[in-house]
Design a protein around this motif. Structure first.
Motif, short mmCIF file in Angstrom:
data_model
loop_
_atom_site.label_atom_id
_atom_site.label_comp_id
_atom_site.label_asym_id
_atom_site.label_seq_id
_atom_site.Cartn_x
_atom_site.Cartn_y
_atom_site.Cartn_z
N ARG A 237 0.62 -1.17 0.45
CA ARG A 237 -0.07 -0.13 0.29
C ARG A 237 0.68 1.16 -0.24
NH1 ARG A 237 -5.51 -0.59 -0.76
NH2 ARG A 237 -5.77 1.58 0.09
N THR A 238 2.49 1.04 0.38
CA THR A 238 2.68 1.89 0.59
C THR A 238 4.66 1.51 -0.12
OG1 THR A 238 4.30 1.90 2.37
CG2 THR A 238 1.73 2.97 2.35
N ALA A 239 5.51 2.64 -0.04
CA ALA A 239 6.33 2.07 -0.12
C ALA A 239 7.51 1.14 0.60
CB ALA A 239 7.22 3.22 -1.46
N PHE A 240 6.83 1.74 1.35
CA PHE A 240 7.63 0.63 3.02
C PHE A 240 7.23 -0.98 3.69
CE2 PHE A 240 7.59 5.14 3.02
CZ PHE A 240 9.04 5.35 2.83
N ASP A 241 5.77 -1.28 2.91
CA ASP A 241 5.40 -2.10 3.10
C ASP A 241 4.84 -2.90 2.00
OD1 ASP A 241 3.25 -1.05 1.43
OD2 ASP A 241 2.00 -1.41 3.00
N LYS A 242 6.37 -3.83 0.67
CA LYS A 242 6.06 -4.67 0.52
C LYS A 242 6.45 -6.17 1.08
CE LYS A 242 8.02 -6.06 -4.43
NZ LYS A 242 9.18 -6.12 -5.16
N ALA A 243 5.37 -6.53 0.02
CA ALA A 243 5.13 -8.33 0.75
C ALA A 243 4.56 -8.51 1.78
CB ALA A 243 6.15 -8.89 -0.03
N HIS A 244 4.29 -7.27 2.71
CA HIS A 244 4.04 -7.71 4.09
C HIS A 244 3.11 -8.70 4.36
CE1 HIS A 244 6.65 -3.97 6.15
NE2 HIS A 244 7.13 -4.34 5.15
N THR A 245 1.50 -8.38 3.89
CA THR A 245 0.61 -8.82 3.65
C THR A 245 0.66 -10.04 2.47
OG1 THR A 245 -0.56 -7.40 2.71
CG2 THR A 245 -0.99 -7.11 5.21
N LEU A 246 -0.50 -11.04 2.58
CA LEU A 246 -0.40 -12.03 1.34
C LEU A 246 -1.22 -11.82 0.49
CD1 LEU A 246 0.45 -14.66 0.85
CD2 LEU A 246 -1.01 -16.12 1.79
N TRP A 247 -1.00 -12.37 -0.45
CA TRP A 247 -1.65 -12.21 -1.56
C TRP A 247 -2.17 -13.48 -2.18
CZ3 TRP A 247 3.44 -11.12 -1.59
CH2 TRP A 247 3.84 -12.53 -1.28
N ALA A 248 -3.87 -13.77 -3.26
CA ALA A 248 -4.28 -15.41 -3.44
C ALA A 248 -4.90 -15.00 -4.73
CB ALA A 248 -4.82 -15.52 -2.16
N SER A 249 -5.39 -15.93 -4.55
CA SER A 249 -6.73 -16.50 -5.91
C SER A 249 -7.16 -17.43 -4.78
CB SER A 249 -5.39 -17.34 -6.68
OG SER A 249 -5.67 -18.63 -6.64
N TRP A 250 -8.45 -17.70 -5.53
CA TRP A 250 -9.56 -18.04 -4.80
C TRP A 250 -10.66 -19.24 -5.44
CZ3 TRP A 250 -9.93 -16.64 0.13
CH2 TRP A 250 -9.22 -15.36 0.95
N SER A 251 -11.29 -19.71 -4.65
CA SER A 251 -12.01 -21.04 -5.00
C SER A 251 -13.45 -20.00 -4.66
CB SER A 251 -11.74 -22.05 -5.02
OG SER A 251 -11.63 -22.24 -4.22
N VAL A 252 -15.03 -20.16 -5.13
CA VAL A 252 -16.04 -20.54 -4.75
C VAL A 252 -16.97 -21.78 -5.04
CG1 VAL A 252 -17.82 -19.08 -3.79
CG2 VAL A 252 -15.31 -17.86 -4.35
N SER A 253 -17.15 -22.10 -4.34
CA SER A 253 -18.45 -22.92 -5.00
C SER A 253 -19.44 -23.09 -3.62
CB SER A 253 -17.41 -24.59 -4.58
OG SER A 253 -19.00 -25.38 -4.62
N SER A 254 -20.43 -23.42 -4.82
CA SER A 254 -21.96 -23.07 -4.68
C SER A 254 -22.91 -23.45 -4.95
CB SER A 254 -22.13 -21.38 -3.53
OG SER A 254 -23.56 -21.70 -3.05
N GLY A 255 -24.59 -23.83 -4.70
CA GLY A 255 -25.38 -24.44 -5.24
C GLY A 255 -24.66 -25.45 -6.89
N GLY A 256 -23.59 -25.80 -6.31
CA GLY A 256 -23.06 -26.70 -7.72
C GLY A 256 -22.73 -26.48 -8.76
N LYS A 257 -21.35 -25.07 -8.73
CA LYS A 257 -21.00 -24.86 -9.60
C LYS A 257 -19.96 -23.98 -8.57
CE LYS A 257 -23.27 -25.02 -13.25
NZ LYS A 257 -22.84 -25.78 -14.51
N LYS A 258 -18.70 -24.14 -9.15
CA LYS A 258 -17.52 -23.90 -8.46
C LYS A 258 -16.51 -22.85 -9.48
CE LYS A 258 -14.79 -27.41 -7.02
NZ LYS A 258 -13.48 -28.19 -7.16
N VAL A 259 -15.70 -21.62 -9.08
CA VAL A 259 -16.03 -20.51 -9.62
C VAL A 259 -14.20 -20.48 -9.47
CG1 VAL A 259 -15.73 -18.02 -10.24
CG2 VAL A 259 -18.01 -19.31 -10.22
N TRP A 260 -13.43 -19.72 -9.98
CA TRP A 260 -11.62 -19.81 -9.34
C TRP A 260 -11.76 -18.17 -9.66
CZ3 TRP A 260 -6.91 -19.01 -12.27
CH2 TRP A 260 -5.64 -18.80 -11.32
N PHE A 261 -11.19 -17.35 -9.36
CA PHE A 261 -10.83 -16.60 -9.42
C PHE A 261 -9.27 -16.23 -8.89
CE2 PHE A 261 -10.47 -11.80 -7.32
CZ PHE A 261 -10.83 -11.14 -8.38
#
Length: 390
Positions: A237-261
Motif C-alpha cells: 500500500r506504500t513504498a515501505f510495506d512490500k509483501a507484508h501481507t499475502l496475495w492470493a487467488s480464490w475458489s468459490v463453490s456453491s449451488g453445484g458450481k465452482k469458480v476460480w478467481f
C-alpha cells in the motif's frame, strides 16, 4: 424486488479439500523477515529502485509510451442483475478491471475485488484515472453476501468502496489473504465479518433467512465453500510495506458450481528481449513457470468458470513476474482445469504500455497457439455485460 435478510455463519468446512503434501512447510512465509514471498523459480524479484530506473529509462527512450485512451475503447453497458435469489445458472457480470459480480445457483452473491472509484490510488486527485466509466454504483447491487479480495494493491482493494459496501450491505462477509484484517480496523471499518485465510485454507459460509415470514418462505439455506489459493504476485500500500501481507487467488463453490478467481498474477519471469522476439518460442521453452496453477487444477479443479487476468503486461521484462499476458493466461486456464473463462485485469485503468484493446486480440491468438480452436471457452465481454454458464 423483495430482499430477504440472510444471517451468515462462517466456520471450517466439515470435510477439507485436498492440499499439497508440503503445505505445512509454508514455503511462502518469509522465514528471514516480515511477510511473504513467491517460493518458486518462476518469480524473479524486481527491486523498487530497479523498477523505477528501468521505467524512467523506458519512458525517456520512447520504449514506454502511454497508450491512446481516446474513445471508443471498451463499451460500457448498464448491467442488469437478477431480481431474486431464485436462479438455476451461474451468472457473472464484469464491472471493470478485476471486479466481477457472480450470481450462483441457489442464491449466493459474491463480489470480487471491487473498486468503485475514479482513480486506483490513495488519493482521488492523482494516480491512474478510469478511461472507461463505472457501469453502476455499489448501491445498484441487490445483494452482496461475500466480498473476496485478492490482495491490497489499490486497483484491487479500495477503502471508499468497502465503506459503501459496509454501509449498504451490513451482513456482508469479507474474505482476505493473511495480514489484511488489521487494515480494516486501521481504516475505521468493522472487522467483525472479516476472515483471513492462508493459501490452501477454506471457510464454509452458511446463510439462512433471519425471518421465516411469508415474504421469504421460498428462500432456502445457502451453503458455500470459499478457498484461498496461491498465485504469483506481491502486495503493497506504500513504498515501505512490500509483501507484508499475502496475495492470493480464490475458489468459490456453491449451488453445484465452482469458480476460480485469479485476481492478479504472473506465470513466469521473462528476461529483456528484442521487442519482436516471441518469449514462448523454443529458445525460451525452459523458462520456469509457476507450478501452483497445476496444483490448483489437480487438487481443487475442475472449475466451471475461471476469471483470469489478461492485461497490464508490457514491457514484458518488467511486468511478467507479476502480470500474465494472454499467452500466460491460456496456460493458467489449462493448468487450473477451468471449463470456461473470462478475461479480467484490463479495460479500465492504464497501468502499463500495451494498447488498451490489445489483450482480447492477443488472447484469440494465444488460444490458437495453445491448440484451443473454440474461442468461446475463454473470451471477454463488454463492461456491464453478463455471461451465463451451464
Amino acid at each position: 424486488m423483495t430482499s430477504t435478510l440472510l444471517q451468515a455463519v462462517v466456520g471450517s468446512p466439515s470435510a477439507s479439500s485436498a492440499q499439497p503434501s508440503d503445505v505445512a512447510a509454508k514455503a511462502h512465509h518469509n522465514k528471514n523477515g516480515k511477510g511473504f514471498i513467491n517460493p518458486w523459480p518462476s518469480y524473479g524479484e524486481r527491486g523498487a529502485f530497479e523498477m523505477f530506473r528501468k521505467i524512467i529509462w523506458a519512458r525517456l527512450s520512447g520504449e514506454w509510451k502511454d497508450p491512446d485512451t481516446t474513445p471508443p475503447t471498451v463499451p460500457v453497458r448498464k448491467p442488469t442483475f437478477l431480481p431474486s435469489r431464485q436462479t438455476e445458472k451461474l451468472r457473472a457480470t464484469w464491472l471493470g478491471h478485476a471486479c466481477y459480480y457472480v450470481e450462483f445457483p441457489g442464491g449466493l452473491r459474491v463480489l470480487f475485488d471491487p473498486v468503485f472509484t475514479a482513480r486506483c490510488s490513495p488519493y482521488q486527485w492523482i494516480g491512474p484515472k478510469r478511461y472507461t466509466d463505472m457501469p453502476c454504483e455499489i448501491e445498484d447491487l441487490p445483494y452482496i453476501d461475500a466480498v473476496v479480495i485478492s490482495h491490497n494493491h489499490y486497483d484491487h482493494l479500495s477503502h471508499p468502496t468497502l465503506q459503501k459496501i459496509a454501509h449498504k450491505h451490513k451482513n456482508t462477509h469479507f474474505f482476505v489473504p493473511l495480514g489484511n484484517k488489521p487494515w480494516f480496523r486501521h481504516m475505521g471499518l468493522d472487522d467483525t465479518n472479516v476472515h483471513e485465510l492462508d493459501w490452501w485454507e477454506e471457510k464454509e459460509i452458511k446463510l439462512s433467512p433471519s425471518d421465516r415470514g411469508e415474504s421469504n418462505s421460498e428462500q432456502k439455506d445457502i451453503t458455500a465453500t470459499i478457498g484461498c489459493l496461491p498465485c504469483q504476485h506481491t502486495s503493497a500500500r506504500t513504498a515501505f510495506d512490500k509483501a507484508h501481507t499475502l496475495w492470493a487467488s480464490w475458489s468459490v463453490s456453491s449451488g453445484g458450481k465452482k469458480v476460480w478467481f485469479g485476481g492478479d498474477t504472473g506465470y513466469r519471469t521473462v528476461p529483456e528481449l528484442p521487442k519482436e522476439e516471441f518469449d514462448y518460442g523454443e529458445k525460451y521453452a525452459d523458462l520456469p513457470h509457476c507450478p501452483a496453477f497445476k496444483q490448483i487444477g489437480d487438487l481443487r479443479g475442475p472449475f466451471d468458470l475461471g476469471l483470469i487476468p489478461i492485461g497490464a503486461y508490457d514491457p514484458r521484462y518488467l511486468m511478467s513476474n507479476m502480470h500474465a499476458n494472454p499467452y500466460d493466461s491460456v496456460n493458467i486456464f489449462v493448468d487450473t482445469k477451468c471449463k470456461r473463462a473470462l478475461g479480467i485485469h484490463w479495460g479500465t485503468w492504464v497501468l502499463t504500455s500495451e494498447e488498451v484493446m490489445e489483450p482480447p486480440r492477443v488472447l484469440k491468438k494465444a488460444l490458437k497457439w495453445k491448440g484451443i480452436e473454440d474461442e468461446s471457452v475463454f473470451g471477454t465481454c463488454d463492461i456491464g455485460d453478463s455471461r451465463e454458464v451451464e
